[in-house]
Write an enzyme that holds these catalytic residues in place. Sequence first.
Site, PDB file in Angstrom:
ATOM      1  N   LYS A 125      38.955  90.346  -2.798  1.00 35.74           N
ATOM      2  CA  LYS A 125      38.633  90.365  -1.366  1.00 35.74           C
ATOM      3  C   LYS A 125      39.884  90.140  -0.526  1.00 35.74           C
ATOM      4  CE  LYS A 125      33.872  88.910  -2.170  1.00 35.74           C
ATOM      5  NZ  LYS A 125      32.937  87.785  -2.294  1.00 35.74           N
TER       6      LYS A 125
ATOM      7  N   GLN B  89      32.060  81.476  -1.416  1.00 42.48           N
ATOM      8  CA  GLN B  89      31.792  82.193  -2.664  1.00 42.48           C
ATOM      9  C   GLN B  89      30.774  81.428  -3.521  1.00 42.48           C
ATOM     10  OE1 GLN B  89      33.111  85.251  -3.571  1.00 42.48           O
ATOM     11  NE2 GLN B  89      31.739  85.165  -5.322  1.00 42.48           N
TER      12      GLN B  89
ATOM     13  N   ASP C 193      29.362  87.495   5.566  1.00 42.13           N
ATOM     14  CA  ASP C 193      28.394  88.036   4.606  1.00 42.13           C
ATOM     15  C   ASP C 193      27.070  88.407   5.268  1.00 42.13           C
ATOM     16  OD1 ASP C 193      29.266  88.492   2.041  1.00 42.13           O
ATOM     17  OD2 ASP C 193      28.942  86.453   1.350  1.00 42.13           O
TER      18      ASP C 193
END
Length: 287
Positions: free
Chosen positions: A53, A97, A120
């Site tokens: 990422k 995460q 997200d």
Amino acid sequence: MMLILNGKEVAKEVRSSLIPRVANFFRLKGRPPHLSVIIVGDDSASHVYVKNKKIACESIGISSTIHDLPAGISQQELNSRIQNLNRDENVDGILVQFPLPKHLSADEVLSLVAPEKDADGLTYASLGYFFAGKPFVRPCTPEGVMTILQRYRISVEGLKAVVVGRSNIVGKPMAQLLTEANATVTVCHSKTKNLSDYTRQADLVVVAAGKARLLGKEDFKKDSIVVDVGMHRNGPGGKLCGDVRFEELDGWVKAATPVPGGVGPMTIAILLQNTCVLAEKRAGIQS
């Protein structure tokens, strides 16, 4: 011939489209959009994902900071880190995460990240805005699926669609996006009896069951569209595979996503897009 829906190529197009937006943000604000990623513990797969990422961010000019926290961190310390990032004016997107170490509460994390910084799009507040039709951003993987379909000019309006899976990450928001696009949607899951009775009637099937090679040719009707969200390491010869037996589909379905190279690359591409969107919204910039 089956049309292969190449998510890898679509992801490249999405990333390329973001480069001028990132440059414009930098010109107006004197800094690039910034994504902060929190990772807790030493889960090897998670560290690989986070590294990828960061590389993806930097490839288009987004800055990214990884907050690598020890596995033994307390809930209070983790909460404090998140709240500090919520307050930091130079942070546009926050991503925590998962999975977290077992002593930490994912529920608390999903309650804490500010929706205006939730890259997200999966915190409880973000999902509330999303299902109310007022999203800050859309969840990455379902939005990635919709972007692939749009890129290949596959209209879902009026189609019978089946979503296999009901998670907050994919299944539920996927059903919502398809409904918003005027498909007629059925959601199936692990307790659905005679799953194939539903998938064989569908024009479009999005499979996010989390079970390797669960469905094959006999589970889909002729000339349907199959989108496979699964990702597993237990295919033939230990290769990556999805929830669908992709090799059975050619000559039967009209279009399908491969694994790898289908939905997977889109998830990170949409994460970058979401970071840009959140940065622009906070700065009052029209994209």
